[in-house]
Design a protein around this motif. Structure first.
Motif, short mmCIF file in Angstrom:
data_model
loop_
_atom_site.label_atom_id
_atom_site.label_comp_id
_atom_site.label_asym_id
_atom_site.label_seq_id
_atom_site.Cartn_x
_atom_site.Cartn_y
_atom_site.Cartn_z
N GLY A 182 52.66 -105.77 -20.24
CA GLY A 182 51.26 -105.76 -20.64
C GLY A 182 50.37 -105.22 -19.53
O GLY A 182 49.47 -104.41 -19.77
N ARG A 183 50.63 -105.67 -18.31
CA ARG A 183 49.83 -105.19 -17.17
C ARG A 183 50.01 -103.69 -16.97
O ARG A 183 49.04 -102.97 -16.72
CB ARG A 183 50.23 -105.93 -15.89
N ASP A 229 50.94 -101.49 -19.20
CA ASP A 229 50.32 -100.78 -20.32
C ASP A 229 48.82 -100.65 -20.11
O ASP A 229 48.23 -99.59 -20.34
CB ASP A 229 50.61 -101.48 -21.66
N ARG A 230 48.17 -101.72 -19.66
CA ARG A 230 46.73 -101.69 -19.40
C ARG A 230 46.41 -100.73 -18.25
O ARG A 230 45.43 -99.99 -18.30
CB ARG A 230 46.19 -103.09 -19.11
N PHE A 231 47.26 -100.74 -17.23
CA PHE A 231 47.06 -99.83 -16.10
C PHE A 231 47.20 -98.37 -16.55
O PHE A 231 46.41 -97.51 -16.17
CB PHE A 231 48.07 -100.15 -14.99
N ASP A 232 48.19 -98.12 -17.39
CA ASP A 232 48.39 -96.77 -17.93
C ASP A 232 47.16 -96.33 -18.73
O ASP A 232 46.69 -95.20 -18.57
CB ASP A 232 49.64 -96.75 -18.81
N ASP A 233 46.63 -97.22 -19.56
CA ASP A 233 45.42 -96.91 -20.33
C ASP A 233 44.25 -96.62 -19.40
O ASP A 233 43.46 -95.69 -19.63
CB ASP A 233 45.05 -98.06 -21.28
N TYR A 234 44.13 -97.40 -18.34
CA TYR A 234 43.05 -97.21 -17.37
C TYR A 234 43.15 -95.84 -16.72
O TYR A 234 42.15 -95.10 -16.60
CB TYR A 234 43.11 -98.33 -16.32
N ASN A 279 42.19 -93.10 -19.17
CA ASN A 279 40.73 -93.06 -19.34
C ASN A 279 40.08 -92.40 -18.13
O ASN A 279 39.13 -91.62 -18.28
CB ASN A 279 40.16 -94.46 -19.56
#
Length: 113
Positions: free
Chosen positions: A95-96, A98-103, A106
């Motif tokens: 999860g972390r 995945d969020r880092f990848d999204d960040y 962006n």
């Protein structure tokens, strides 16, 4: 956290020793006597018995006495506490990441504008 927390430290401590891991690998093939388990290890029997006690305390191994012989086997669901904890940790880190990848995606999009 999982319902196995009280035993988790004992489990990982038991898994932290190469002798104990070798014992578990042997028991994965089926039950064995203490003598059979001790044979490949170059140590006195009392020292070897301490390893077995630690495995039993961690609920990884069970033993029963038949006459003068003690027979050991893997406990049912022996690795469930460690597996459950590792699965939880894996989910957290996925999860972390995945969020880092999204960040990062962006940020890259914002910079390309």
């Amino acid at each position: 956290m999982s319902k196995y927390d009280s035993n988790l430290d004992l489990c990982f401590s038991a898994l932290g020793d190469p002798t104990r891991r070798m014992i578990l690998q042997r028991l994965a093939r089926g039950e064995a006597t203490v003598s059979e388990l001790a044979e490949p290890h170059d140590m006195a029997l009392p020292s070897f018995m301490e390893h077995l006690k630690k495995l039993e305390a961690a609920s990884l191994v069970t033993s029963k006495k038949e006459g003068r012989t003690r027979i050991c086997e893997l406990a049912p669901d022996a690795f469930t506490p460690a597996k459950d904890w590792l699965t939880e940790q894996n989910a957290i880190w996925e999860g972390r990441l995945d969020r880092f990848d999204d960040y990062i995606k962006n940020l890259m999009q914002e910079r390309s504008k």
